[in-house]
Motif scaffolding. Structure first.
Motif, PDB file in Angstrom:
ATOM      1  N   TYR A  36       0.855  -1.189   0.000  1.00  0.00           N
ATOM      2  CA  TYR A  36       0.000   0.000   0.000  1.00  0.00           C
ATOM      3  C   TYR A  36       0.886   1.233   0.000  1.00  0.00           C
ATOM      4  N   GLN A  37       0.436   2.276  -0.656  1.00  0.00           N
ATOM      5  CA  GLN A  37       1.127   3.550  -0.691  1.00  0.00           C
ATOM      6  C   GLN A  37       0.102   4.662  -0.490  1.00  0.00           C
ATOM      7  N   GLY A  38       0.522   5.699   0.200  1.00  0.00           N
ATOM      8  CA  GLY A  38      -0.376   6.807   0.424  1.00  0.00           C
ATOM      9  C   GLY A  38       0.225   7.856   1.350  1.00  0.00           C
ATOM     10  N   GLU A  39      -0.577   8.846   1.675  1.00  0.00           N
ATOM     11  CA  GLU A  39      -0.152   9.947   2.538  1.00  0.00           C
ATOM     12  C   GLU A  39      -0.624   9.672   3.962  1.00  0.00           C
ATOM     13  N   VAL A  40       0.292   9.823   4.910  1.00  0.00           N
ATOM     14  CA  VAL A  40      -0.023   9.533   6.316  1.00  0.00           C
ATOM     15  C   VAL A  40      -1.035  10.571   6.812  1.00  0.00           C
ATOM     16  N   HIS A  57      -3.259   0.460  -3.735  1.00  0.00           N
ATOM     17  CA  HIS A  57      -2.968  -0.935  -3.418  1.00  0.00           C
ATOM     18  C   HIS A  57      -2.360  -1.614  -4.647  1.00  0.00           C
ATOM     19  N   ASN A  58      -1.075  -1.960  -4.534  1.00  0.00           N
ATOM     20  CA  ASN A  58      -0.339  -2.598  -5.648  1.00  0.00           C
ATOM     21  C   ASN A  58      -0.422  -1.756  -6.916  1.00  0.00           C
ATOM     22  N   GLY A  59      -0.321  -0.432  -6.749  1.00  0.00           N
ATOM     23  CA  GLY A  59      -0.320   0.469  -7.889  1.00  0.00           C
ATOM     24  C   GLY A  59      -1.690   0.895  -8.365  1.00  0.00           C
ATOM     25  N   VAL A  60      -2.763   0.380  -7.773  1.00  0.00           N
ATOM     26  CA  VAL A  60      -4.127   0.714  -8.195  1.00  0.00           C
ATOM     27  C   VAL A  60      -4.805   1.487  -7.065  1.00  0.00           C
ATOM     28  N   LYS A  61      -5.491   2.580  -7.419  1.00  0.00           N
ATOM     29  CA  LYS A  61      -6.113   3.403  -6.411  1.00  0.00           C
ATOM     30  C   LYS A  61      -7.237   2.644  -5.715  1.00  0.00           C
ATOM     31  N   CYS A  62      -7.236   2.730  -4.374  1.00  0.00           N
ATOM     32  CA  CYS A  62      -8.234   2.018  -3.588  1.00  0.00           C
ATOM     33  C   CYS A  62      -9.587   2.719  -3.681  1.00  0.00           C
ATOM     34  N   GLU A  66      -9.567   6.091   2.906  1.00  0.00           N
ATOM     35  CA  GLU A  66      -8.548   5.960   3.956  1.00  0.00           C
ATOM     36  C   GLU A  66      -8.443   4.499   4.371  1.00  0.00           C
ATOM     37  N   VAL A  67      -7.201   4.075   4.685  1.00  0.00           N
ATOM     38  CA  VAL A  67      -6.924   2.702   5.116  1.00  0.00           C
ATOM     39  C   VAL A  67      -6.082   2.783   6.377  1.00  0.00           C
ATOM     40  N   THR A  68      -6.424   1.961   7.385  1.00  0.00           N
ATOM     41  CA  THR A  68      -5.695   1.924   8.659  1.00  0.00           C
ATOM     42  C   THR A  68      -4.999   0.576   8.791  1.00  0.00           C
ATOM     43  N   PHE A  69      -3.740   0.598   9.244  1.00  0.00           N
ATOM     44  CA  PHE A  69      -2.921  -0.600   9.379  1.00  0.00           C
ATOM     45  C   PHE A  69      -2.497  -0.760  10.830  1.00  0.00           C
ATOM     46  N   SER A  70      -2.463  -1.991  11.268  1.00  0.00           N
ATOM     47  CA  SER A  70      -1.928  -2.313  12.584  1.00  0.00           C
ATOM     48  C   SER A  70      -0.472  -2.723  12.454  1.00  0.00           C
ATOM     49  N   ALA A  71       0.263  -2.536  13.545  1.00  0.00           N
ATOM     50  CA  ALA A  71       1.700  -2.830  13.493  1.00  0.00           C
ATOM     51  C   ALA A  71       1.975  -4.295  13.225  1.00  0.00           C
ATOM     52  N   VAL A  72       1.086  -5.196  13.662  1.00  0.00           N
ATOM     53  CA  VAL A  72       1.335  -6.634  13.466  1.00  0.00           C
ATOM     54  C   VAL A  72       1.188  -7.020  12.006  1.00  0.00           C
ATOM     55  N   ASP A  73       0.492  -6.189  11.186  1.00  0.00           N
ATOM     56  CA  ASP A  73       0.295  -6.515   9.775  1.00  0.00           C
ATOM     57  C   ASP A  73       1.386  -5.948   8.889  1.00  0.00           C
ATOM     58  N   ILE A  74       2.185  -5.057   9.422  1.00  0.00           N
ATOM     59  CA  ILE A  74       3.194  -4.374   8.604  1.00  0.00           C
ATOM     60  C   ILE A  74       4.471  -5.197   8.592  1.00  0.00           C
ATOM     61  N   LYS A  75       4.913  -5.580   7.427  1.00  0.00           N
ATOM     62  CA  LYS A  75       6.176  -6.298   7.266  1.00  0.00           C
ATOM     63  C   LYS A  75       7.335  -5.343   7.013  1.00  0.00           C
ATOM     64  N   GLU A  76       7.078  -4.281   6.267  1.00  0.00           N
ATOM     65  CA  GLU A  76       8.129  -3.342   5.890  1.00  0.00           C
ATOM     66  C   GLU A  76       7.497  -1.991   5.621  1.00  0.00           C
ATOM     67  N   LEU A  77       8.149  -0.922   6.029  1.00  0.00           N
ATOM     68  CA  LEU A  77       7.651   0.425   5.835  1.00  0.00           C
ATOM     69  C   LEU A  77       8.744   1.259   5.186  1.00  0.00           C
ATOM     70  N   HIS A 140       5.603   3.343 -10.946  1.00  0.00           N
ATOM     71  CA  HIS A 140       6.732   2.527 -10.521  1.00  0.00           C
ATOM     72  C   HIS A 140       6.775   2.274  -9.026  1.00  0.00           C
ATOM     73  N   ASN A 141       5.810   2.819  -8.270  1.00  0.00           N
ATOM     74  CA  ASN A 141       5.764   2.599  -6.821  1.00  0.00           C
ATOM     75  C   ASN A 141       7.101   2.952  -6.165  1.00  0.00           C
ATOM     76  N   SER A 142       7.713   4.043  -6.586  1.00  0.00           N
ATOM     77  CA  SER A 142       9.025   4.414  -6.058  1.00  0.00           C
ATOM     78  C   SER A 142       9.088   5.921  -5.934  1.00  0.00           C
ATOM     79  N   TRP A 143      10.045   6.384  -5.131  1.00  0.00           N
ATOM     80  CA  TRP A 143      10.188   7.816  -4.944  1.00  0.00           C
ATOM     81  C   TRP A 143      10.963   8.396  -6.117  1.00  0.00           C
ATOM     82  N   SER A 144      10.662   9.646  -6.476  1.00  0.00           N
ATOM     83  CA  SER A 144      11.194  10.257  -7.689  1.00  0.00           C
ATOM     84  C   SER A 144      12.590  10.789  -7.435  1.00  0.00           C
TER      85      SER A 144
END
Length: 494
Positions: A36-40, A57-62, A66-77, A140-144
């Motif tokens: 997932y990518q987005g603005e905090v 989500h995987n390059g496609v707009k949800c 807004e989407v909320t994530f728990s710390a146990v679900d996050i593998k990498e940030l 490209h799901n990457s920073w410019s």
């Protein structure tokens, strides 16, 4: 992770959480949930959750805002773009923030302020990039790279082996990380860029280099001289124009023909044809040789007309074709008998009609003697010919000189039988127009050079009987063979 800089030492947990707001992050939730990518939009230290607005989500707009994530679900940030809550701009860190799978005792450290996450990178690089953009790249799901410093080298990102997806994303970031969309809004100025190219100067420089090279080569030895250069549209091999009239006769006949390749074949008179055969016979091309050559060419053409390999196969012995030959007591009759012998040797049912005569040519007698050694039949009466249609009729009744045979009763009876039979007719070496042609032929085979034939002879073919070129030249004919790789070629009216 700890930070020793004074702004971070003065920061409280609430202020550190507030510093994350507005930053662009990428959250990897594993292979099942994806990236997932987005603005905090909010960070809750107590519940260990982080929320993203306008998420992808995987390059496609949800579909949700807004989407909320728990710390146990996050593998990498990963931090894509940081906006400081204190009014400053903080350089981005290329190191991913790893979050443990279970437990919450380290989550507060992992969700520390952006200043703490990036202080090490900031201290190492001492770079400060103004004007960070809040947009991120969907593609490209990457920073410019446009937000990096002018002298900043693309950092090598560490890869967390959470499956093939992370490595593939890392490779895409390394290859396609540059901002390619910055210049797409501006149209390309073709005229302006074309004006920058001075064609006259470039071509003159090329021409000058060629002249200098040719001068250097001319001063060398002939072995050192290089061949001339040709353009791609130049033909190196000189080609001569095609001459379609390669046969020229002293006295052109009344008609001209042409082959499939366009070569002109003029007709000759019977007198010139007779003189040509006489000169050839004097040099060794005897009548027996001509009869054999004519028989081979005529039988080959007949086999082709009968169906060739489609009809004459070992598996088709119960449907052998039947050919009837109508022969007279002259040279044309001897040619037909020679053709009948070759057809019989190729497993064709052959029937020869030859009336009983008191005296015949020696060539006819010799051909009949050879023919009797085959399985072919010979009849002397028209009543003995088959009543049912045969596959092919070859007529050799007409003669170039003895026109009195047309008044004989057997001649007219044979002509009537051929015309009443529904089989196609091949005429072998017929006389010139106005001398016979009582049988309606579908094909006609001429020898050497054609005679001026009438329109009722069907389609004309020409066969090679082996007359050398110098024999043609001796009778005044400029000759080039029109046969090519064949011995029988079709002729068309020119």
């Amino acid at each position: 992770m700890t930070c020793s800089c004074s702004p971070c030492l003065d920061s409280s947990p609430d202020s550190m959480a507030a510093d994350w707001l507005g930053s662009l992050v990428s959250i990897n939730c594993g292979e099942t949930l994806g990236v997932y990518q987005g603005e905090v939009s909010s960070v809750d230290q107590s519940s260990q959750t982080i929320s993203l607005k306008q998420p992808f989500h995987n390059g496609v707009k949800c579909p949700v805002p807004e989407v909320t994530f728990s710390a146990v679900d996050i593998k990498e940030l990963k931090v894509l773009d940081i906006v400081s809550g204190r009014g400053g701009v903080v350089p981005k860190s290329s190191d991913p923030v790893s979050v443990p799978h279970r437990g919450h005792h380290k989550t507060q450290d992992r969700l520390a302020s952006p200043q703490q996450q990036c202080s090490k990178s900031y201290g190492d690089k001492h770079l400060e990039v103004p004007g960070q953009s809040k947009g991120f790249r969907r593609r490209h799901n990457s920073w410019s790279s446009s937000s990096r410093g002018a002298n900043q080298v693309t950092p090598k990102k560490s890869v967390v082996k959470n499956g093939g997806g992370g490595q593939r994303q890392h490779r895409d970031d390394e290859c396609f990380g540059d901002n390619m969309d910055d210049g797409l809004d501006t149209d390309f100025d073709f005229e302006g860029n074309l004006a920058l190219f001075d064609k006259a100067a470039v071509f003159s420089q090329i021409a000058g280099s060629d002249r200098r090279g040719n001068g250097a080569r001319s001063r060398g030895t002939p072995q050192e001289q290089q061949p001339s250069q040709y353009r791609h549209d130049k033909n190196i091999l000189e080609t001569k124009p095609v001459v379609y009239r390669q046969i020229v006769v002293p006295q052109p006949g009344a008609k001209e023909y042409c082959t499939d390749s366009g070569l002109v074949v003029p007709s000759i008179s019977y007198e010139l044809h007779k003189r040509l055969l006489s000169v050839a016979e004097r040099y060794g091309l005897s009548l027996e040789r001509r009869l054999e050559m004519t028989g081979v060419c005529a039988s080959q053409m007949a086999l082709t007309l009968l169906g060739g390999p489609n009809r004459l196969t070992p598996k088709n012995v119960h449907q052998r074709p039947t050919v009837a030959l109508l022969c007279g007591p002259h040279v044309q009759g001897a040619q037909g008998i020679s053709c009948a012998r070759h057809l019989a040797n190729h497993e064709v049912e052959v029937i020869i009609f030859l009336p009983d005569f008191v005296k015949v040519l020696d060539a006819v007698s010799s051909e009949i003697t050879l023919y009797t050694k085959t399985e072919g039949k010979q009849v002397s009466s028209v009543e003995e010919l088959p009543d049912s249609p045969v596959d092919l009729i070859i007529t050799c009744l007409d003669c170039h000189e003895d026109t009195f045979l047309m008044d004989q009763p057997w001649y007219q009876t044979a002509v009537d039988w051929a015309n009443q039979n529904r089989a196609p007719v091949l005429s072998l070496d017929p006389p010139v127009s106005g001398q016979g042609h009582a049988v309606e032929a579908k094909w006609t085979l001429s020898l050497g050079l054609p005679l001026p034939l009438s329109e009722g002879v069907g389609r004309v073919y020409l066969c090679d009987i082996g007359v050398p070129r110098q024999v043609f030249q001796e009778v005044g004919i400029k000759y080039h063979s029109p046969f090519g790789c064949k011995f029988v070629v079709p002729l068309h009216s020119a």
